[in-house]
Design an enzyme around this catalytic site. Structure first.
Site, PDB file in Angstrom:
ATOM      1  N   TYR A 284      31.568  17.602  60.169  1.00  0.00           N
ATOM      2  CA  TYR A 284      32.872  17.926  59.566  1.00  0.00           C
ATOM      3  C   TYR A 284      32.710  18.923  58.419  1.00  0.00           C
ATOM      4  O   TYR A 284      33.440  19.920  58.343  1.00  0.00           O
ATOM      5  CB  TYR A 284      33.526  16.622  59.079  1.00  0.00           C
TER       6      TYR A 284
ATOM      7  N   SER B 227      39.659  21.740  54.221  1.00  0.00           N
ATOM      8  CA  SER B 227      39.523  20.427  53.578  1.00  0.00           C
ATOM      9  C   SER B 227      38.766  20.613  52.271  1.00  0.00           C
ATOM     10  O   SER B 227      38.096  21.638  52.080  1.00  0.00           O
ATOM     11  CB  SER B 227      38.717  19.501  54.504  1.00  0.00           C
TER      12      SER B 227
END
Ligand code: NAD
Length: 260
Positions: A155, A142
């Site tokens: 995350y 990401s």
């Protein structure tokens, strides 16, 4: 050409993973779908992918938060597909909270799925790739593998960790025909992000469309979502022989998010 290569894409019964599985199917690969979506949805996806690849399609509903099930997933792929040439570690989850309120069990769950599972899955497939002197490990990381956003501690840790893990595998595998890379998407409009749009819409009392635009424009200069099929095409390129010297890289497809 990738025709006949056997590809496992985790989390491919939804979102980005489905886009990636579809593009590999178009390239003539034999696919294993995987994910926790309901059976009715999965059955039609199996048929859809099989009609694209013209080959058998395997499926696993393993919960990859469990190391034993990671191993079982690869065992099943070997049995059903014959081998695994390409592993795409795509399955991932999100949970947002400021650090002081972040529930410890959510922290552990997120790291189990987003970071520990890619380790167990890579460990399970890499010996056969070394034996055949060919393999591709592709992690869907990401932008949050490169930069941070508030309320996304677990995350960001998981995705930064994935970049580190991928680089180490790339070094260990250098010169063997096996590569390891990360793709770092910006915003993609999948169920994972739809949840975040809905929350903004509720919290700010604005429409879903307005919330979508706000989410995009805060981070992604292009003002447009990245598409699952474009990420799929990118993954297929990383699978190709033309990409044999791309390894240890973290490649962004993020509408300019990480330029600043
Ligand atoms: P999604 O929610 O649409 O799909 C996630 C998939 O992972 C689903 O198939 C789900 O069943 C599976 N999954 C989740 N937990 C699992 C578990 N414990 N065991 C087995 N399968 C599990 O999400 P998405 O947006 O397509 O995300 C795919 C990947 O892309 C994730 O790693 C995510 O972090 C990453 N990503 C997404 C975006 C985005 O904007 N959507 C941006 C950057 C990175």
């Amino acid at each position: 050409t990738l025709k006949g290569k056997c590809v496992v894409v985790t989390g491919s019964t939804s979102g980005i993973g489905l886009g990636i599985a579809t593009e590999f199917a178009k390239a003539g690969c034999r696919i294993m779908l995987h994910g926790l979506e309901p059976e009715s949805q999965v059955l039609s996806l199996i048929q859809e992918i099989a009609s694209i690849s013209n080959d058998k399609v395997a499926y696993s509903g393993a919960n990859i938060g469990d190391p034993e099930q990671c191993k079982a997933l690869i065992d099943l792929a070997n049995k059903e597909l014959g081998k695994v040439d390409i592993l795409v570690n795509n399955a991932g989850v999100q949970f947002t909270s400021p650090v002081q309120d972040f529930p410890a069990e959510k922290w552990r769950w997120l790291l189990d799925v987003n970071l520990n599972a890619p380790f167990y899955l890579t460990q399970a497939v890499i010996p056969q790739m070394y034996e055949r002197k060919w393999g591709r490990i592709i992690h869907i990381a990401s932008t949050h593998g490169k930069v941070a956003s508030k309320n996304k501690s677990a995350y960001c840790v998981s995705k930064h960790g994935l970049l580190g893990f991928s680089k180490v595998v790339a070094l260990e595998a250098a010169g063997t025909g096996v590569t390891s890379n990360c793709i770092c998407p910006g915003w993609v409009l999948t169920p994972l992000v739809q949840q975040q749009v809905e929350r903004i819409s509720e919290e700010k009392g604005i429409s879903y469309e307005a919330a979508k635009l706000q989410l995009l424009l805060e981070k992604q200069p292009s003002g447009e979502f990245v598409k699952p099929e474009d990420l799929g095409a990118f993954a297929v390129f990383l699978g190709s022989d033309a990409a044999s010297q791309i390894t240890g890289a973290a490649l962004s497809m993020d509408g300019g998010w990480t330029t600043v």
